[in-house]
Design an enzyme around this catalytic site. Structure first.
Site, mmCIF file in Angstrom:
data_model
loop_
_atom_site.group_PDB
_atom_site.id
_atom_site.type_symbol
_atom_site.label_atom_id
_atom_site.label_comp_id
_atom_site.label_asym_id
_atom_site.label_seq_id
_atom_site.Cartn_x
_atom_site.Cartn_y
_atom_site.Cartn_z
ATOM 1 N N ARG A 62 -19.153 104.826 74.250
ATOM 2 C CA ARG A 62 -17.981 104.798 75.143
ATOM 3 C C ARG A 62 -17.062 103.627 74.775
ATOM 4 N NH1 ARG A 62 -18.203 102.392 79.856
ATOM 5 N NH2 ARG A 62 -20.231 103.220 80.465
ATOM 6 N N TYR A 115 6.871 114.599 77.850
ATOM 7 C CA TYR A 115 5.852 115.639 77.958
ATOM 8 C C TYR A 115 5.572 115.881 79.454
ATOM 9 C CZ TYR A 115 1.211 117.707 77.815
ATOM 10 O OH TYR A 115 0.132 118.516 78.012
ATOM 11 N N ASP A 187 6.099 107.360 72.396
ATOM 12 C CA ASP A 187 5.259 108.523 72.111
ATOM 13 C C ASP A 187 5.797 109.128 70.815
ATOM 14 O OD1 ASP A 187 4.141 111.097 71.957
ATOM 15 O OD2 ASP A 187 3.973 111.275 74.142
ATOM 16 N N LYS A 212 -2.125 117.187 68.325
ATOM 17 C CA LYS A 212 -1.023 117.908 67.687
ATOM 18 C C LYS A 212 -1.058 117.725 66.165
ATOM 19 C CE LYS A 212 -0.252 118.545 72.053
ATOM 20 N NZ LYS A 212 0.657 117.768 72.877
HETATM 21 C C1 LIG Z 1 0.640 117.181 74.223
HETATM 22 C C2 LIG Z 1 1.399 115.944 74.417
HETATM 23 C C3 LIG Z 1 0.866 114.873 75.163
HETATM 24 C C4 LIG Z 1 -0.461 114.963 75.869
HETATM 25 O O1 LIG Z 1 -1.522 115.037 74.970
HETATM 26 P P1 LIG Z 1 -2.929 115.759 75.267
HETATM 27 O O2 LIG Z 1 -3.666 115.548 73.997
HETATM 28 O O3 LIG Z 1 -2.636 117.193 75.590
HETATM 29 O O4 LIG Z 1 -3.547 115.063 76.419
HETATM 30 C C5 LIG Z 1 1.605 113.700 75.241
HETATM 31 N N1 LIG Z 1 2.803 113.598 74.637
HETATM 32 C C6 LIG Z 1 3.355 114.601 73.928
HETATM 33 C C7 LIG Z 1 4.691 114.425 73.303
HETATM 34 C C8 LIG Z 1 2.667 115.815 73.799
HETATM 35 O O5 LIG Z 1 3.229 116.816 73.109
#
Ligand SMILES: *Cc1c(COP(=O)(O)O)cnc(C)c1O
Length: 397
Positions: A62, A115, A187, A212
């Site tokens: 963890r 998001y 992000d 992603k």
């Molecule tokens: C999908 C996404 C998230 C969240 O990520 P998860 O892995 O689904 O928790 C955050 N920011 C962006 C831009 C995203 O496309």
């Protein structure tokens, strides 16, 4: 070749070779999956030292794991940060970053185009913890400046933003945050370090939904933060350790694997993305296309300045709005109707009713996201097959 020598190579080479460190124990070129929850200690004294932080080593997955550490080392290397922290999901990364930077009674200035899950965290959970979130149109850095308060600890950006592909001027917003003694988080999920490195532009924290493009194959959920050693140590020790959003060693291994092909995948996503964006922008049934690589994008100049490529996400609106858009989505044959993005497969969805259903109609309107906006995550298929699919589907609208 040493890590120092590797640094002078092209980015694509760095993705393949990583920071140049093979597995210390065995020399394995690919880091093994250390699928172990706990780690043997040699003595009671060593255990005490490990827990007191007087000695480096692994105690419990963890808090840290060798496979995950290899991923963190590579991500810090690629994003040009001191350290990284891998987590169970992009949302675990977002919540951990926010709680590391901000406490009750303090505030965040955030872009109003994020998001959908991040927007929900900001709208519902953070106010319950007495953390104020001030959402502004961060496409204009002046709005960020106007919103800053004396208790603002974090400026939260997403560029390019999901789903509108709007951009934030990372250098300008970071300078404003620093003026007020706040940190800037970007992000960077859409651009990846291949096309954009926010820390080099002045930001303090980079976040990825590694689900992603870092994974790239739609087979895992994961998140990563990259920042200073101080910030990452606090994120790990003070927040992730308590909230428990750790990543599994197997998922870390999948992401290490994904990083090796990041350059070829991103080049192809971007090549195809441009073709889909251009095709749609000339189609008589299309009202609007959003893609940072088109000169018609309102922030095209900024895109050219802070990114070295434009990626694989294209948003557009069909004439006839939501109903017409739904007809198009139902008519595609090759593309898959699905949320998520950055996979080798092309995915199509409608944010207002799916990924961004956490936004009210008023909030969507304020951000300039039409109800009928369609988002395509363009995959790495042959682009002619993608255009053909769009052409036949638009014929049915
Ligand atoms: C999908 C996404 C998230 C969240 O990520 P998860 O892995 O689904 O928790 C955050 N920011 C962006 C831009 C995203 O496309």
């Amino acid at each position: 070749m040493t890590a120092e020598e590797l640094r002078s190579k092209h980015f694509a080479t760095l993705c393949v070779h990583g920071s140049g460190e093979a597995d210390k124990e065995t020399g394995a070129l690919n880091t093994p999956i250390y699928q172990s929850s706990t780690f043997a200690m040699h003595s009671a004294q060593e255990g005490a030292q490990l827990f007191a932080g007087e000695r480096e080593g692994y105690v419990y997955t963890r808090i840290g794991n060798p496979t995950t550490a290899a991923l963190e080392r590579e991500m810090a290397f690629l994003e040009k940060g001191e350290k990284a922290l891998a987590l169970a999901s992009g949302m675990a990364a977002a919540s951990t970053a926010v709680l590391t930077a901000v406490s009750a009674g303090e505030s965040i200035v955030a872009s109003n185009c994020l998001y959908g899950g991040t927007h929900k965290l900001f709208k519902e959970l953070l106010p319950r913890l007495n953390i104020e979130v001030i959402e502004v149109d961060a496409t204009d850095a002046r709005n960020v400046k106007k919103a800053m308060k004396s208790n603002t600890k974090l400026v939260y950006l997403e560029s390019p933003a999901n789903p509108s592909l709007s951009l934030n001027d990372i250098a300008a917003c970071s300078a404003i945050a620093h003026e007020f003694g706040a940190l800037t988080l970007v992000d960077n999920t859409f651009a990846t370090p291949y096309f954009q490195r926010p820390l080099e532009l002045g930001a303090d924290i980079v976040l990825h939904s590694a689900t992603k493009y870092i994974s790239g194959h739609g087979d895992t959920i994961a998140g990563i933060l990259i920042s200073s050693a101080d910030f990452i140590d606090r994120a790990r020790g003070e927040i992730m350790r308590d909230l428990g959003g750790c990543i599994s060693p197997f998922n870390s291994w999948l992401l290490l694997r994904g990083l090796k092909t990041l350059p070829v995948r991103i080049e192809k996503h971007s090549f195809n993305g441009m073709r889909v964006a251009k095709y749609l922008s000339f189609h008589p049934k299309i009202k609007n296309v959003w893609y940072p690589g088109l000169p018609t994008h309102p922030q095209y100049e900024l895109a050219k300045r802070q990114m070295s490529g434009y990626g694989g996400i294209v948003a557009f609106e069909v004439k006839g709005g939501r109903k017409a858009g739904e007809r198009l989505i139902n008519a595609v044959e090759l593309m898959t109707i699905a949320v998520s993005l950055g996979d080798v497969d092309t995915l199509i969805q409608m944010p207002s009713s799916m990924t961004h259903s956490t936004y009210s109609s008023e909030e969507l309107a304020a951000v300039g996201i039409p109800e009928g906006l369609i988002r395509i995550s363009v995959g790495i298929e042959h682009y002619r097959d993608l255009l053909e699919d769009l052409s036949q589907a638009l014929g049915k609208v």
